[in-house]
Scaffold this motif. Structure first.
Motif, PDB file in Angstrom:
ATOM      1  N   ASN B  99       0.787  -1.218   0.000  1.00  0.00           N
ATOM      2  CA  ASN B  99       0.000   0.000   0.000  1.00  0.00           C
ATOM      3  C   ASN B  99       0.822   1.271   0.000  1.00  0.00           C
ATOM      4  O   ASN B  99       0.288   2.343   0.190  1.00  0.00           O
ATOM      5  CB  ASN B  99      -0.954   0.003   1.194  1.00  0.00           C
ATOM      6  N   LYS B 100       2.101   1.167  -0.220  1.00  0.00           N
ATOM      7  CA  LYS B 100       2.956   2.353  -0.246  1.00  0.00           C
ATOM      8  C   LYS B 100       2.942   2.938  -1.650  1.00  0.00           C
ATOM      9  O   LYS B 100       3.281   2.267  -2.610  1.00  0.00           O
ATOM     10  CB  LYS B 100       4.377   1.966   0.147  1.00  0.00           C
ATOM     11  N   LEU B 101       2.528   4.159  -1.761  1.00  0.00           N
ATOM     12  CA  LEU B 101       2.460   4.842  -3.046  1.00  0.00           C
ATOM     13  C   LEU B 101       3.645   5.777  -3.189  1.00  0.00           C
ATOM     14  O   LEU B 101       3.843   6.661  -2.360  1.00  0.00           O
ATOM     15  CB  LEU B 101       1.184   5.662  -3.139  1.00  0.00           C
ATOM     16  N   ILE B 102       4.404   5.598  -4.260  1.00  0.00           N
ATOM     17  CA  ILE B 102       5.595   6.403  -4.471  1.00  0.00           C
ATOM     18  C   ILE B 102       5.379   7.276  -5.698  1.00  0.00           C
ATOM     19  O   ILE B 102       5.022   6.781  -6.767  1.00  0.00           O
ATOM     20  CB  ILE B 102       6.812   5.499  -4.681  1.00  0.00           C
ATOM     21  N   PHE B 103       5.613   8.580  -5.535  1.00  0.00           N
ATOM     22  CA  PHE B 103       5.364   9.529  -6.609  1.00  0.00           C
ATOM     23  C   PHE B 103       6.663  10.062  -7.193  1.00  0.00           C
ATOM     24  O   PHE B 103       7.679  10.163  -6.517  1.00  0.00           O
ATOM     25  CB  PHE B 103       4.547  10.717  -6.090  1.00  0.00           C
ATOM     26  N   GLY B 104       6.580  10.440  -8.453  1.00  0.00           N
ATOM     27  CA  GLY B 104       7.660  11.172  -9.075  1.00  0.00           C
ATOM     28  C   GLY B 104       7.569  12.642  -8.721  1.00  0.00           C
ATOM     29  O   GLY B 104       6.655  13.066  -8.008  1.00  0.00           O
ATOM     30  N   ALA B 105       8.514  13.418  -9.213  1.00  0.00           N
ATOM     31  CA  ALA B 105       8.575  14.840  -8.876  1.00  0.00           C
ATOM     32  C   ALA B 105       7.524  15.668  -9.613  1.00  0.00           C
ATOM     33  O   ALA B 105       7.293  16.815  -9.266  1.00  0.00           O
ATOM     34  CB  ALA B 105       9.957  15.391  -9.172  1.00  0.00           C
ATOM     35  N   GLY B 106       6.916  15.080 -10.631  1.00  0.00           N
ATOM     36  CA  GLY B 106       5.868  15.785 -11.350  1.00  0.00           C
ATOM     37  C   GLY B 106       6.375  16.539 -12.567  1.00  0.00           C
ATOM     38  O   GLY B 106       7.534  16.962 -12.618  1.00  0.00           O
ATOM     39  N   THR B 107       5.486  16.672 -13.544  1.00  0.00           N
ATOM     40  CA  THR B 107       5.766  17.469 -14.740  1.00  0.00           C
ATOM     41  C   THR B 107       4.621  18.448 -14.943  1.00  0.00           C
ATOM     42  O   THR B 107       3.451  18.036 -14.974  1.00  0.00           O
ATOM     43  CB  THR B 107       5.896  16.588 -15.994  1.00  0.00           C
ATOM     44  N   ARG B 108       4.970  19.694 -15.075  1.00  0.00           N
ATOM     45  CA  ARG B 108       3.919  20.682 -15.358  1.00  0.00           C
ATOM     46  C   ARG B 108       3.745  20.776 -16.867  1.00  0.00           C
ATOM     47  O   ARG B 108       4.713  21.059 -17.597  1.00  0.00           O
ATOM     48  CB  ARG B 108       4.284  22.052 -14.789  1.00  0.00           C
ATOM     49  N   LEU B 109       2.537  20.520 -17.325  1.00  0.00           N
ATOM     50  CA  LEU B 109       2.216  20.634 -18.740  1.00  0.00           C
ATOM     51  C   LEU B 109       1.532  21.974 -18.981  1.00  0.00           C
ATOM     52  O   LEU B 109       0.529  22.280 -18.326  1.00  0.00           O
ATOM     53  CB  LEU B 109       1.294  19.492 -19.187  1.00  0.00           C
ATOM     54  N   ALA B 110       2.088  22.752 -19.874  1.00  0.00           N
ATOM     55  CA  ALA B 110       1.497  24.039 -20.250  1.00  0.00           C
ATOM     56  C   ALA B 110       1.144  23.970 -21.729  1.00  0.00           C
ATOM     57  O   ALA B 110       2.030  23.781 -22.566  1.00  0.00           O
ATOM     58  CB  ALA B 110       2.462  25.179 -19.968  1.00  0.00           C
ATOM     59  N   VAL B 111      -0.146  24.097 -22.016  1.00  0.00           N
ATOM     60  CA  VAL B 111      -0.614  24.057 -23.401  1.00  0.00           C
ATOM     61  C   VAL B 111      -1.010  25.466 -23.805  1.00  0.00           C
ATOM     62  O   VAL B 111      -1.924  26.052 -23.220  1.00  0.00           O
ATOM     63  CB  VAL B 111      -1.790  23.090 -23.575  1.00  0.00           C
ATOM     64  N   HIS B 112      -0.344  25.995 -24.803  1.00  0.00           N
ATOM     65  CA  HIS B 112      -0.574  27.387 -25.226  1.00  0.00           C
ATOM     66  C   HIS B 112      -1.488  27.438 -26.446  1.00  0.00           C
ATOM     67  O   HIS B 112      -1.443  26.565 -27.294  1.00  0.00           O
ATOM     68  CB  HIS B 112       0.773  28.041 -25.541  1.00  0.00           C
ATOM     69  N   PRO B 113      -2.302  28.505 -26.530  1.00  0.00           N
ATOM     70  CA  PRO B 113      -3.235  28.624 -27.665  1.00  0.00           C
ATOM     71  C   PRO B 113      -2.511  28.894 -28.972  1.00  0.00           C
ATOM     72  O   PRO B 113      -1.358  29.312 -28.970  1.00  0.00           O
ATOM     73  CB  PRO B 113      -4.122  29.807 -27.262  1.00  0.00           C
TER      74      PRO B 113
END
Lengths: 110, 113
Positions: B99-113
């Protein structure tokens, strides 16, 4: 809504004081977690608990303590030993599948 | 050691462009892999998990055990996809850390018009 509630949403603490963050869930989940979220560092695991009266240290447990006296509750105490406590804290719970997260508590040391 | 690596902190694309958010993991057994998403001012929530093999909001992710990767893909990005994306790993249910959940550091996705 949600099934997992963190309180308070914002918390201010003076240096040298301990403070306790609340996390309650009504999802009947066995596992609960505390994460710290800092910009650029993602989610870092502080403590987790797989069952009542049992918990394990995560990657950054120093300066924190927890208890798991009830299935529904997993409070986190930020002690004065935590050198850099200002952060956003997330609580989560999970059964056998996905984890559900609370809204978070933003702790600021003043 | 169990670890999740997301090499990109920020991924910036234009609307309609393909998107691939990378995730690599380190684990000796057979883990369960997830992608979580956090939209602005909303809770972190599950986007998809590898055992479901489904497409959510146009996103798919395939577990590649040989490369120990679980990249998230979408052929045509939309502005509403802008968010923080986290890859997560849960060890095999037969291990002590199920039950141990390990996360990555994350990626911010920016979608531009």
């Amino acid at each position: 809504d949600g099934g997992i509630t963190q309180s308070p949403k914002y918390l201010f603490r003076k240096e040298g004081q301990n403070v306790t963050l609340s996390c309650e869930q009504n999802l009947n989940h066995d596992a609960m977690y505390w994460y710290r979220q800092d910009p650029g560092q993602g989610l870092r695991l502080i403590y987790y608990s797989q069952i009542v009266n049992d918990f394990q240290k995560g990657d950054i447990a120093e300066g924190y303590s927890v208890s798991r006296e009830k299935k529904e509750s997993f409070p986190l105490t930020v002690t004065s030993a935590q050198k850099n406590p200002t952060a956003f804290y997330l609580c989560a719970s999970s059964g056998t599948s996905e984890a559900f997260f609370g809204q978070g508590t933003r702790l600021t040391v003043v | 050691a169990q670890r999740v690596t997301q090499p990109e902190k920020l991924l910036s694309v234009f609307k309609g462009a393909p998107v691939e958010l990378k995730c690599n993991y380190s684990y000796s057994g057979s883990p369960e892999l997830f992608w979580y998403v956090q939209y602005s001012r909303q809770r972190l929530q599950l986007l998809l998990r590898h055992i479901s093999r489904e497409s959510i909001k146009g996103f798919t992710a395939d577990l590649n055990k040989g490369e120990t990767s679980f990249h998230l893909k979408k052929p045509f990005a939309q502005e509403e996809d802008s968010a923080m994306y986290y890859c997560a790993l849960r060890p095999s249910m037969f291990s002590g850390g199920y039950n141990k959940l390990i996360f990555g550091a994350g990626t911010r996705l920016a979608v531009h018009p």
